[in-house]
Every structure is written in C-alpha cells, then in structure tokens.
Design a protein around this motif. Structure first.
Motif, PDB file in Angstrom:
ATOM      1  N   MET A 118       0.565   2.286 -11.287  1.00 31.09           N
ATOM      2  CA  MET A 118       1.347   1.872 -10.125  1.00 31.09           C
ATOM      3  C   MET A 118       1.438   0.344 -10.068  1.00 31.09           C
ATOM      4  O   MET A 118       2.511  -0.226  -9.822  1.00 31.09           O
ATOM      5  CB  MET A 118       0.718   2.413  -8.841  1.00 31.09           C
ATOM      6  CG  MET A 118       1.373   1.904  -7.550  1.00 31.09           C
ATOM      7  SD  MET A 118       3.137   2.319  -7.397  1.00 31.09           S
ATOM      8  CE  MET A 118       3.003   3.930  -6.612  1.00 31.09           C
ATOM      9  N   GLY A 119       0.321  -0.310 -10.315  1.00 38.02           N
ATOM     10  CA  GLY A 119       0.327  -1.771 -10.342  1.00 38.02           C
ATOM     11  C   GLY A 119       1.228  -2.321 -11.423  1.00 38.02           C
ATOM     12  O   GLY A 119       1.948  -3.304 -11.214  1.00 38.02           O
ATOM     13  N   ALA A 120       1.195  -1.686 -12.594  1.00 37.20           N
ATOM     14  CA  ALA A 120       2.046  -2.136 -13.704  1.00 37.20           C
ATOM     15  C   ALA A 120       3.519  -1.982 -13.354  1.00 37.20           C
ATOM     16  O   ALA A 120       4.357  -2.805 -13.746  1.00 37.20           O
ATOM     17  CB  ALA A 120       1.714  -1.341 -14.967  1.00 37.20           C
ATOM     18  N   THR A 121       3.847  -0.941 -12.611  1.00 41.03           N
ATOM     19  CA  THR A 121       5.231  -0.729 -12.186  1.00 41.03           C
ATOM     20  C   THR A 121       5.658  -1.804 -11.186  1.00 41.03           C
ATOM     21  O   THR A 121       6.757  -2.367 -11.282  1.00 41.03           O
ATOM     22  CB  THR A 121       5.375   0.666 -11.548  1.00 41.03           C
ATOM     23  OG1 THR A 121       5.029   1.661 -12.515  1.00 41.03           O
ATOM     24  CG2 THR A 121       6.810   0.902 -11.094  1.00 41.03           C
ATOM     25  N   LEU A 122       4.784  -2.093 -10.239  1.00 44.29           N
ATOM     26  CA  LEU A 122       5.103  -3.098  -9.227  1.00 44.29           C
ATOM     27  C   LEU A 122       5.229  -4.489  -9.839  1.00 44.29           C
ATOM     28  O   LEU A 122       6.062  -5.300  -9.411  1.00 44.29           O
ATOM     29  CB  LEU A 122       4.029  -3.102  -8.137  1.00 44.29           C
ATOM     30  CG  LEU A 122       3.934  -1.812  -7.299  1.00 44.29           C
ATOM     31  CD1 LEU A 122       2.735  -1.882  -6.358  1.00 44.29           C
ATOM     32  CD2 LEU A 122       5.215  -1.572  -6.518  1.00 44.29           C
ATOM     33  N   ASP A 123       4.387  -4.769 -10.845  1.00 43.79           N
ATOM     34  CA  ASP A 123       4.418  -6.078 -11.498  1.00 43.79           C
ATOM     35  C   ASP A 123       5.417  -6.143 -12.650  1.00 43.79           C
ATOM     36  O   ASP A 123       5.629  -7.209 -13.228  1.00 43.79           O
ATOM     37  CB  ASP A 123       3.028  -6.438 -12.036  1.00 43.79           C
ATOM     38  CG  ASP A 123       2.029  -6.716 -10.927  1.00 43.79           C
ATOM     39  OD1 ASP A 123       2.483  -6.959  -9.790  1.00 43.79           O
ATOM     40  OD2 ASP A 123       0.820  -6.684 -11.183  1.00 43.79           O
TER      41      ASP A 123
END
Length: 323
Positions: A118-123
């Motif tokens: 999820m973090g990788a998607t947001l970043d």
C-alpha cells in the motif's frame, strides 16, 4: 536475475541446503537455541526470491525461508544471527537487503507485505512485495484479510504459499478447505497459480510473471508452490510421529536439488559443492565469532519514544543487576 539461469539457481539452492544442514548441526551443538529446517523447499524459496528486483521490490519472510535470504544476497552470518537470539531481528540491514526481519508469527509477514505494498502504491515506487507463508498459515484469519484488502486496492503484492504438506503435524487435507490455497484467489478477484515447488525454473518463471503483473498495476497474485518439508518442523519436532517413511521417501525422489543437478554437468555440480562448502565454513566461523551486544540494548529500538512501561522495565532490570 532477469532470466532463469539453472546453473546459478542450483548453486544458490546448494548453498541453502548445506547451510541448512550446518544450522541443524549448530543447534545440536548448542550454538543455536532452535532452528526450523528448510530441506526440500529450496527450489520454492530460491526460485521465487531470485525473480525479485532488489532495486525496488521487498520480501517478507517467515521463519523457514533461508533460501530466500541466500538468493537475495543477504549477509548470511547477520541473517542467521537472528537464531542466536542476541539482538532485535538479526544483524543485517533490512532496508539495504530488501528482506524484512523474518517473522515467527504464523501468517505474520503477510499483513506486513500488504502494508508495504500500500505504501509503495501511495509513493509510486514501482516496486512489488512478496510474502512467504505455509499451507498451515493460510488458514489464519490475517491471511484472508490481507488477500481481501490487497484485492480491493489492487496492490502490488505476491502471496507466496509454500505448501509443504504439513501444518506442523496436521496434513493439508485436514486444514485447507477445498484442498487448494491458490483457488482461494478467485474469491478475492485476484490471480491464483499452482506451481511445482520443486522445479526451480518453474517457480522462477511463475514468480517473475506475478511480479511483473503487480508492478504494472495488474494486482496481486497467490502462488501455491507444491513442495515437501523433508525434515522436521523444527529441531524439537519428530515427524516420525505423524507421517510415514514411505511418504518421505516418495518425496526424496523429487528432491529439487537432484532434479536441478540432473540437468547440469558433473563439473558444474562439483563446482557448486565446492562453493557451498566454502560459504558454510565462512558462515560457521562468523557465527562462532559473534559476541553478544550490550545487554542494555534489549530496551533499544522497541519504540521510537520509550513508553512509561518500558522505562519501568528497564529500571527494574538495572536494579536486578545491582542486587
């Protein structure tokens, strides 16, 4: 690794096998308090981890994934130091190596991988996560929630299940409804693939495809690698109490190392053995040379800001030393 290189994959598997054997010996000698053997699962671990792009992907292992650490080039002394139980999560740098500290909670790394994805998607990092778990762990509620969440948000994560036939002493047929972990993927609207977990090149290709799909926005994949735990669940386990020698022998004939070696020359296999012997020697010497860090570090890095309870525990501990 961009393409399946059988010679290199075999070399990595052999290091994992010989180091696994050495770890068991070190546990029997009292060097390691405990160890979870991975013999028989080298193709699943090495083949999948070798498909990662270490510049942007991240792996979340369980406690039986030495082969993944080997394939990812992690400092093996620092990795196995985790089993010495002398510091928080081993001595290697997870961010630099792209391998999270291994998780002893059954199914625990699965939710961590989804959070990272999820973090990788947001970043918008362009990377994908892979998480390792067993057929037994697939029955944990956390795993179902993680797959559902990842499916809803189309997260870049590969759920890599090593179905080794046994949830400690319980066979897969008695704890996986429907008999297939990969088939569950359809219920979450994501891809599901079952692969021969003892064929290292088949595992590599299946994982590479899943990682490519994840990075390109195609969502998660559940890979179920069908393999077999040839040894005990842990160094305190006796598999003879719950499975037969005939079953073990039938899987020995499908040993992933034997299958890979059959496609190589005798010289290539001998060179791989020499290399593995040298790696094991270096790791053993490195482990035996490690010294325990200062005991007060027991309280370090638990929280960003120490809690009142932690500070009280630290005070009590210091008083006990002076008593």
């Amino acid at each position: 690794m961009h393409h399946a290189d059988l010679r290199e994959l075999h070399r990595l598997m052999l290091v994992a096998r010989r180091l696994d054997e050495e770890a068991i010996a070190l546990q029997r000698q009292g060097v390691l308090p405990a160890y979870a053997p991975a013999k028989g699962q080298e193709a699943a671990q090495v083949g999948s981890a070798a498909a990662l792009d270490l510049a942007r992907d991240f792996a979340f292992p369980g406690y039986r994934d030495l082969g993944a650490a080997v394939a990812m080039g992690v400092d093996l002394v620092a990795y196995l130091a985790t089993h010495l139980n002398i510091w928080h999560g081993g001595l290697y740098d997870p961010r630099a190596s792209r391998l999270a500290p291994f998780n002893a909670v059954v199914g625990g790394p699965v939710t961590h991988a989804v959070g990272w994805a999820m973090g990788a998607t947001l970043d918008d990092t362009g990377g994908a996560a892979i998480t390792y778990f067993g057929d037994g762990a697939s029955s944990q509620g956390d795993v179902h929630e993680a797959m559902n969440f990842a499916g809803v948000y189309r997260l870049p994560v590969v759920f890599f299940c090593q179905n080794n036939g046994w949830a400690i002493s319980v066979p897969t047929g008695r704890q996986v409804a429907g008999g297939s972990v990969a088939a569950r993927a359809a219920g979450y609207g994501i891809e599901g693939v079952r692969v021969d977990g003892n064929d290292v090149t088949a595992v590599f290709e299946a994982t590479r495809t899943a990682l490519d799909r994840a990075r390109e926005g195609g969502g998660p994949t559940v890979i179920e690698a069908m393999t077999f735990r040839m040894g005990p669940h842990s160094t305190s386990d006796d598999p003879g109490r719950y499975r037969t020698l005939e079953e073990e022998q039938s899987w020995r004939d499908r040993d992933p190392l034997v299958r890979a070696a059959a496609r190589l020359t005798a010289g290539e296999v001998a060179a791989a053995e020499d290399h593995a012997t040298e790696v094991v020697r270096e790791v053993r010497e490195g482990l035996l040379a490690l010294e325990a860090p200062p005991a007060e570090e027991l309280f370090s890095f638990v929280y960003r800001e120490p809690t009142k309870a932690l500070l009280e525990q630290q005070r009590t501990w210091k008083e006990s030393l002076d008593a």
